[in-house]
Design a protein around this motif. Sequence first.
Motif, mmCIF file in Angstrom:
data_model
loop_
_atom_site.group_PDB
_atom_site.id
_atom_site.type_symbol
_atom_site.label_atom_id
_atom_site.label_comp_id
_atom_site.label_asym_id
_atom_site.label_seq_id
_atom_site.Cartn_x
_atom_site.Cartn_y
_atom_site.Cartn_z
ATOM 1 N N ASP B 152 -46.420 -3.369 5.205
ATOM 2 C CA ASP B 152 -47.784 -2.930 4.881
ATOM 3 C C ASP B 152 -48.579 -4.050 4.217
ATOM 4 O OD1 ASP B 152 -46.021 -0.402 4.939
ATOM 5 O OD2 ASP B 152 -48.056 0.419 5.001
ATOM 6 N N ASP B 153 -47.940 -4.755 3.271
ATOM 7 C CA ASP B 153 -48.617 -5.877 2.601
ATOM 8 C C ASP B 153 -49.073 -6.910 3.631
ATOM 9 O OD1 ASP B 153 -48.022 -4.849 0.048
ATOM 10 O OD2 ASP B 153 -46.064 -5.833 0.050
ATOM 11 N N GLU B 154 -48.166 -7.231 4.558
ATOM 12 C CA GLU B 154 -48.474 -8.274 5.536
ATOM 13 C C GLU B 154 -49.573 -7.840 6.499
ATOM 14 O OE1 GLU B 154 -46.443 -10.809 3.634
ATOM 15 O OE2 GLU B 154 -47.417 -11.399 5.494
ATOM 16 N N ALA B 155 -49.481 -6.589 6.980
ATOM 17 C CA ALA B 155 -50.513 -6.098 7.904
ATOM 18 C C ALA B 155 -51.882 -6.098 7.210
ATOM 19 C CB ALA B 155 -50.154 -4.693 8.382
ATOM 20 N N ALA B 220 -60.393 -3.869 -5.084
ATOM 21 C CA ALA B 220 -59.999 -4.834 -4.067
ATOM 22 C C ALA B 220 -60.282 -4.349 -2.649
ATOM 23 C CB ALA B 220 -58.511 -5.151 -4.218
ATOM 24 N N LEU B 221 -60.624 -5.302 -1.800
ATOM 25 C CA LEU B 221 -60.773 -5.031 -0.366
ATOM 26 C C LEU B 221 -59.456 -4.485 0.182
ATOM 27 C CD1 LEU B 221 -62.187 -5.366 2.412
ATOM 28 C CD2 LEU B 221 -61.364 -7.740 2.419
ATOM 29 N N ARG B 222 -58.351 -4.961 -0.390
ATOM 30 C CA ARG B 222 -57.037 -4.548 0.089
ATOM 31 C C ARG B 222 -56.867 -3.027 0.085
ATOM 32 N NH1 ARG B 222 -52.147 -7.001 0.990
ATOM 33 N NH2 ARG B 222 -53.001 -9.032 0.389
ATOM 34 N N ALA B 223 -57.410 -2.356 -0.921
ATOM 35 C CA ALA B 223 -57.251 -0.897 -1.006
ATOM 36 C C ALA B 223 -57.959 -0.210 0.160
ATOM 37 C CB ALA B 223 -57.805 -0.392 -2.338
ATOM 38 N N LEU B 229 -55.606 1.137 7.704
ATOM 39 C CA LEU B 229 -54.365 0.893 8.454
ATOM 40 C C LEU B 229 -53.468 2.127 8.460
ATOM 41 C CD1 LEU B 229 -53.460 -2.758 7.376
ATOM 42 C CD2 LEU B 229 -54.038 -1.980 9.679
ATOM 43 N N ASN B 230 -53.396 2.826 7.338
ATOM 44 C CA ASN B 230 -52.573 4.045 7.293
ATOM 45 C C ASN B 230 -53.106 5.102 8.250
ATOM 46 O OD1 ASN B 230 -50.653 3.132 5.495
ATOM 47 N ND2 ASN B 230 -51.742 3.871 3.693
ATOM 48 N N GLU B 231 -54.420 5.186 8.348
ATOM 49 C CA GLU B 231 -55.024 6.169 9.257
ATOM 50 C C GLU B 231 -54.684 5.821 10.712
ATOM 51 O OE1 GLU B 231 -59.204 6.730 8.529
ATOM 52 O OE2 GLU B 231 -59.454 7.746 10.472
ATOM 53 N N TYR B 232 -54.814 4.546 11.071
ATOM 54 C CA TYR B 232 -54.513 4.128 12.449
ATOM 55 C C TYR B 232 -53.018 4.260 12.760
ATOM 56 C CZ TYR B 232 -59.175 2.323 13.416
ATOM 57 O OH TYR B 232 -60.508 2.217 13.644
ATOM 58 N N GLU B 233 -52.190 3.919 11.779
ATOM 59 C CA GLU B 233 -50.744 4.007 11.999
ATOM 60 C C GLU B 233 -50.323 5.450 12.284
ATOM 61 O OE1 GLU B 233 -48.592 1.395 11.982
ATOM 62 O OE2 GLU B 233 -46.729 2.524 12.163
ATOM 63 N N GLY B 234 -51.016 6.386 11.638
ATOM 64 C CA GLY B 234 -50.710 7.802 11.852
ATOM 65 C C GLY B 234 -50.913 8.226 13.294
ATOM 66 N N SER B 235 -51.937 7.664 13.946
ATOM 67 C CA SER B 235 -52.219 8.044 15.327
ATOM 68 C C SER B 235 -51.607 7.066 16.334
ATOM 69 C CB SER B 235 -53.730 8.138 15.548
ATOM 70 O OG SER B 235 -54.337 6.913 15.210
ATOM 71 N N ASP B 236 -51.177 5.900 15.866
ATOM 72 C CA ASP B 236 -50.607 4.889 16.754
ATOM 73 C C ASP B 236 -49.416 4.221 16.058
ATOM 74 O OD1 ASP B 236 -50.108 3.025 18.698
ATOM 75 O OD2 ASP B 236 -51.901 1.825 18.323
ATOM 76 N N PRO B 237 -48.283 4.938 15.954
ATOM 77 C CA PRO B 237 -47.125 4.398 15.222
ATOM 78 C C PRO B 237 -46.675 3.036 15.764
ATOM 79 C CG PRO B 237 -46.789 6.719 15.749
ATOM 80 C CD PRO B 237 -48.031 6.286 16.496
ATOM 81 N N ARG B 241 -46.689 -3.126 12.665
ATOM 82 C CA ARG B 241 -45.695 -4.131 13.066
ATOM 83 C C ARG B 241 -46.268 -5.037 14.159
ATOM 84 N NH1 ARG B 241 -39.469 -4.726 12.736
ATOM 85 N NH2 ARG B 241 -39.279 -6.557 14.030
ATOM 86 N N ARG B 242 -46.971 -4.440 15.119
ATOM 87 C CA ARG B 242 -47.543 -5.261 16.201
ATOM 88 C C ARG B 242 -48.575 -6.246 15.650
ATOM 89 N NH1 ARG B 242 -47.492 -0.219 18.654
ATOM 90 N NH2 ARG B 242 -49.743 0.012 18.518
ATOM 91 N N LEU B 243 -49.351 -5.801 14.675
ATOM 92 C CA LEU B 243 -50.358 -6.668 14.059
ATOM 93 C C LEU B 243 -49.695 -7.870 13.383
ATOM 94 C CD1 LEU B 243 -53.429 -6.836 13.409
ATOM 95 C CD2 LEU B 243 -52.951 -5.527 11.337
ATOM 96 N N VAL B 244 -48.627 -7.602 12.644
ATOM 97 C CA VAL B 244 -47.920 -8.676 11.939
ATOM 98 C C VAL B 244 -47.233 -9.613 12.937
ATOM 99 C CG1 VAL B 244 -45.951 -9.159 10.415
ATOM 100 C CG2 VAL B 244 -47.608 -7.389 9.806
ATOM 101 N N GLU B 245 -46.634 -9.055 13.974
ATOM 102 C CA GLU B 245 -45.958 -9.902 14.968
ATOM 103 C C GLU B 245 -46.960 -10.779 15.707
ATOM 104 O OE1 GLU B 245 -43.628 -7.058 17.154
ATOM 105 O OE2 GLU B 245 -41.875 -7.396 15.860
#
Lengths: 63, 287
Positions: B152-155, B220-223, B229-237, B241-245
Amino acid sequence: MRVFIERSGQWRELQAPDVSSLLVLLGLDPGTVLVVRNGSLVTVDELLEAADEVRVLSVVSGG
Amino acid sequence: MQCSRCGQKAVFDSPALCAGHFLEHVEQTVQSTIKQYSLCSKADRVCVAASGGKDSAALLFILKRSGYRVEVLAVDEGIAGYRDRTLEDLRKLCGDLQVPLRVVSFRDEVGGSLDVLAKGRHPCSVCGVFRRYLLNKYAEGFDVIATGHNLDDEAQSVLMNVIKANHTMFFRSHVRTPPAEGFIPRVKPLMFLTERQVLAYTVLRGLRIRYGECPHVPLALRARVRDVLNEYEGSDPGMKRRLVEAALHVAVQRPASLVRCGVCGQPSAHQVCRACVLKGELAGGAS
């Protein structure tokens, strides 16, 4: 059942048939919390009972 | 829900695993990350940069359990009602694991707590500069500095760099920093575990982690990026990881060109490092 919501630090008395329904009641995204029922980590399909003690842990922390 | 490996009752959903297989999955993910990216060896002296929060507690526990030579370095920024609590938990964990702990503070090293230094400034910028400075200064003699950054930190960092058009940072995502003179390599063994998996690990291992969120985070912008990201991850699990890769795929892994800071002697991209520039500004009362 007694429900502790970690992020707000509050105890509440609530009724829900399972973890999924409880999170809907609390307006929480299942992807941002973990639920501990009577000391054990459980998944959203876990059935709940009136005598349970439930803790809702917030995944987001730190900074 | 049943464990996808043994059919027993699952305690976690993504992936669906029972307690035993979940703990195994987390520890194997860390081991394979260490191996794939050559993060450290059992002969290395590993400095774990820890706060006492769930990420660094899990990292310390796993590395110690796996037989690595670990010591802990913590930075006390002086954030009232937050860092004092996490450091209390960290002292207990280090005692339980019999791991040496050193705590260095902004107050002693920089001349004031973050709460004081950040007045009129963006606290995360001030904090980041001095934390990096102190970690490198006090980890001298170690082979690597291991941090508890998770997926999560990295994404979040990747998306923030895109939003801010910070292209030089976007191309510097790493699991291990490239070698640079005087700069102790940073490694991130938890990089392919989600924040939620890390918390579940600490719960199942019985590590005492109290909830806490830095009071400066809402600024912070990070929050905001985290929530999106949490909202998108919920609909697109798997999206995080793909973003970080993707960021790792395009990252430039060439060694950084560093010089020694003319004031403190620490490695720096400039003649005078950011920490010394900031110290000078704070001493002069500039904002």
